[in-house]
Motif scaffolding. Structure first.
Motif, mmCIF file in Angstrom:
data_model
loop_
_atom_site.group_PDB
_atom_site.id
_atom_site.type_symbol
_atom_site.label_atom_id
_atom_site.label_comp_id
_atom_site.label_asym_id
_atom_site.label_seq_id
_atom_site.Cartn_x
_atom_site.Cartn_y
_atom_site.Cartn_z
ATOM 1 N N GLN A 102 0.922 -1.306 0.140
ATOM 2 C CA GLN A 102 0.094 0.004 0.056
ATOM 3 C C GLN A 102 0.790 1.253 0.106
ATOM 4 N N ALA A 103 1.658 1.335 1.054
ATOM 5 C CA ALA A 103 2.560 2.605 1.049
ATOM 6 C C ALA A 103 3.944 2.508 0.524
ATOM 7 N N GLY A 104 4.531 1.332 0.319
ATOM 8 C CA GLY A 104 5.771 1.123 -0.082
ATOM 9 C C GLY A 104 6.127 1.590 -1.563
ATOM 10 N N GLU A 105 7.238 2.036 -1.565
ATOM 11 C CA GLU A 105 7.489 2.704 -3.049
ATOM 12 C C GLU A 105 8.524 1.995 -3.726
ATOM 13 N N LEU A 106 9.021 0.926 -3.063
ATOM 14 C CA LEU A 106 10.249 -0.021 -3.796
ATOM 15 C C LEU A 106 9.986 -1.150 -3.822
ATOM 16 N N LEU A 107 10.755 -2.034 -4.788
ATOM 17 C CA LEU A 107 10.640 -3.325 -4.915
ATOM 18 C C LEU A 107 12.152 -3.912 -4.770
ATOM 19 N N VAL A 108 12.323 -5.053 -3.926
ATOM 20 C CA VAL A 108 13.744 -5.243 -4.021
ATOM 21 C C VAL A 108 14.031 -6.666 -4.467
ATOM 22 N N PHE A 109 14.755 -6.754 -5.558
ATOM 23 C CA PHE A 109 15.306 -7.965 -6.317
ATOM 24 C C PHE A 109 16.394 -8.612 -5.326
ATOM 25 N N LEU A 110 16.221 -9.996 -5.147
ATOM 26 C CA LEU A 110 17.095 -10.386 -4.047
ATOM 27 C C LEU A 110 17.473 -11.905 -4.454
ATOM 28 N N ASP A 111 19.167 -12.173 -4.281
ATOM 29 C CA ASP A 111 19.337 -13.574 -4.476
ATOM 30 C C ASP A 111 19.966 -13.464 -2.884
ATOM 31 N N PRO A 112 19.365 -14.210 -1.839
ATOM 32 C CA PRO A 112 19.476 -14.124 -0.661
ATOM 33 C C PRO A 112 20.826 -14.625 -0.281
ATOM 34 N N LEU A 113 21.402 -16.026 -1.143
ATOM 35 C CA LEU A 113 22.781 -16.448 -0.812
ATOM 36 C C LEU A 113 23.224 -17.050 -2.064
ATOM 37 N N ASP A 114 23.905 -16.294 -2.578
ATOM 38 C CA ASP A 114 24.404 -16.661 -3.861
ATOM 39 C C ASP A 114 25.876 -17.305 -3.446
ATOM 40 N N GLY A 115 25.884 -18.383 -4.461
ATOM 41 C CA GLY A 115 27.005 -19.458 -4.282
ATOM 42 C C GLY A 115 26.762 -20.347 -2.865
ATOM 43 N N SER A 116 25.589 -20.567 -2.650
ATOM 44 C CA SER A 116 25.513 -21.225 -1.226
ATOM 45 C C SER A 116 25.939 -22.652 -1.359
ATOM 46 N N ALA A 117 25.995 -23.345 -2.445
ATOM 47 C CA ALA A 117 26.779 -24.447 -2.577
ATOM 48 C C ALA A 117 28.260 -24.738 -2.251
ATOM 49 N N ASN A 118 28.593 -23.249 -1.848
ATOM 50 C CA ASN A 118 30.207 -23.337 -1.439
ATOM 51 C C ASN A 118 30.129 -23.717 0.033
ATOM 52 N N LEU A 119 28.942 -23.336 0.507
ATOM 53 C CA LEU A 119 29.001 -23.506 2.193
ATOM 54 C C LEU A 119 28.949 -25.034 2.541
ATOM 55 N N ASP A 120 29.023 -25.968 1.454
ATOM 56 C CA ASP A 120 29.034 -27.127 1.801
ATOM 57 C C ASP A 120 30.564 -27.701 2.397
ATOM 58 N N SER A 121 31.410 -26.420 2.076
ATOM 59 C CA SER A 121 32.847 -26.619 2.375
ATOM 60 C C SER A 121 33.476 -25.182 2.899
ATOM 61 N N HIS A 122 32.686 -24.587 3.463
ATOM 62 C CA HIS A 122 32.688 -23.284 4.338
ATOM 63 C C HIS A 122 33.583 -22.245 3.097
ATOM 64 N N GLY A 123 32.990 -22.180 1.882
ATOM 65 C CA GLY A 123 33.633 -21.421 0.855
ATOM 66 C C GLY A 123 32.754 -20.183 0.818
ATOM 67 N N LEU A 124 33.231 -19.279 -0.338
ATOM 68 C CA LEU A 124 32.668 -17.918 -0.555
ATOM 69 C C LEU A 124 31.277 -18.051 -0.849
ATOM 70 N N CYS A 125 30.271 -16.883 -0.508
ATOM 71 C CA CYS A 125 29.118 -16.783 -0.812
ATOM 72 C C CYS A 125 28.725 -15.324 -0.632
ATOM 73 N N GLY A 126 27.670 -14.778 -1.117
ATOM 74 C CA GLY A 126 27.190 -13.458 -0.850
ATOM 75 C C GLY A 126 25.788 -13.274 -1.024
ATOM 76 N N SER A 127 25.359 -12.066 -1.059
ATOM 77 C CA SER A 127 23.866 -11.779 -1.290
ATOM 78 C C SER A 127 23.827 -10.652 -2.198
ATOM 79 N N ILE A 128 22.905 -10.811 -3.172
ATOM 80 C CA ILE A 128 22.994 -9.972 -4.342
ATOM 81 C C ILE A 128 21.493 -8.954 -4.105
ATOM 82 N N PHE A 129 21.352 -7.748 -4.513
ATOM 83 C CA PHE A 129 20.171 -7.033 -4.233
ATOM 84 C C PHE A 129 20.016 -6.100 -5.423
ATOM 85 N N GLY A 130 18.988 -5.773 -5.849
ATOM 86 C CA GLY A 130 18.495 -4.332 -6.807
ATOM 87 C C GLY A 130 17.189 -3.890 -6.269
#
Ligand code: F6P
Ligand code: MN
Length: 326
Positions: A102-130
């Protein structure tokens, strides 16, 4: 003198930075919420065991890890408390979610945990937003092109927790300081070098690429320095955020083009390709599907894939030329 230089005699927090008048109240609320969630995810990962499967697949048929669910929940909870945020279109949600339509003006595009397969071995990952305007309602806004993005960026969970935040023509880098419980400005106005020395691609898949794309890569790899040694090195982690971040800082190219088994590529348009393309454009780099910028692709589906090549202008333009046949 740059507008922030004066303030750097002390740590400039993200809150100070967002106080600049170029950020609307809705943007400030939304970016602050994203930052709270990003810091929360970094905390969870820092204490975490190796990833476990949650027991279900996502809309792309990929196995969802427990951390994907936790990250998505943290973002959705934080964004639900940002009145300016009307909705979230996340990789982990089948339909775009209305948080405050109703009142919001923005939409967030989100990849909450990019590269999460790397967490099978404590590897690098991130989050992406627009972040884009929500005109026409949340569902319609989820199908807008990336040209509508107002801001975009990513978190990288690595030796430090980073937030890279892009506006149209500027990219700044923040580091999370656990002692202050806040992100502080660490590097201003990042510029992607016009050419680099690294390429990042899943080279095991190259035999499935089109022959122009294969030709481009083999030519790139045979480039020599003036001294006659090979110019390029391969660096690939399997997390878009981590690979693209290195290319952003050092120059070079990240490539995940379409191939014979996946003509549309692998990466998702709205919450992977578009935000990263926005960041690279703002930093003076480039991005392409092979034909044009991902930002120009008109989505027909909420979860759409797109071929993606991004990085330094020189390498990205040479990929486009190769695909055009010249
Ligand atoms: O989100 C998809 C993703 O994990 C990206 O982070 C990464 O760039 C890509 O897939 C890796 O794909 P592949 O395992 O095929 O190299
Ligand atoms: Mn991803």
């Amino acid at each position: 003198m740059h507008r922030f230089t004066r303030m750097l005699s002390r740590e400039l927090t993200l809150t100070d930075y967002l106080g600049d008048s170029s950020f609307s109240p809705a943007e400030t609320q939304t970016i602050s919420a994203l930052a709270r969630a990003g810091a929360g995810i970094a905390g969870v990962l820092a204490r975490g065991k190796r990833a476990a499967f949650s027991g279900h697949d996502n809309v792309h048929g990929e196995r969802v890890r427990d951390y994907d669910v936790i990250a998505n929940d943290l973002f959705v909870d934080a964004l639900s408390q940002a009145p300016g945020c009307a909705g979230v279109h996340s990789e982990e949600l089948v339909e775009p979610l209305r948080t405050n339509e109703q009142a919001g003006e923005l939409l967030v595009f989100l990849d909450p945990l990019d590269g999460s397969a790397n967490l099978d071995s404590h590897g690098l990952c991130g989050s992406i937003f627009g972040i884009a305007p929500v005109a026409g309602g949340v569902s319609a806004a989820a199908l807008q092109t990336g040209q509508g993005l107002l801001r975009a960026g990513y978190f990288l969970y690595s030796s430090a927790t980073l937030l890279v935040l892009a506006s149209r023509e500027r990219v700044d880098l923040f580091l999370y300081d656990p002692a202050l419980s806040s992100f502080t400005l660490a590097e201003q106005d990042l510029r992607c070098p016009s050419q680099g020395k690294l390429y990042a691609t899943n080279e095991a898949r190259v035999s499935n690429w089109s022959s122009p794309a294969q030709g481009w890569l083999s030519e790139l790899k045979s480039t020599l320095t003036p001294q006659g040694s090979l110019h390029y090195s391969l660096r690939y982690t399997g997390a878009l955020v981590a690979d693209a971040h290195r290319v952003l800082l050092e120059g070079g190219v990240f490539a995940y083009p379409g191939d014979s088994t996946a003509p549309r590529g692998k990466l998702r348009l709205q919450y992977e390709a578009n935000p990263m393309s926005f960041v690279f454009r703002a930093a003076g780099g480039a991005a392409t599907t092979g034909q044009h910028s991902p930002l120009d692709v008109e989505p027909t589906r909420a979860h759409q894939r797109v071929p993606l090549v991004l990085g330094s202008k020189r390498e990205v333009e040479s990929f486009e030329r190769a695909l055009r046949g010249g």
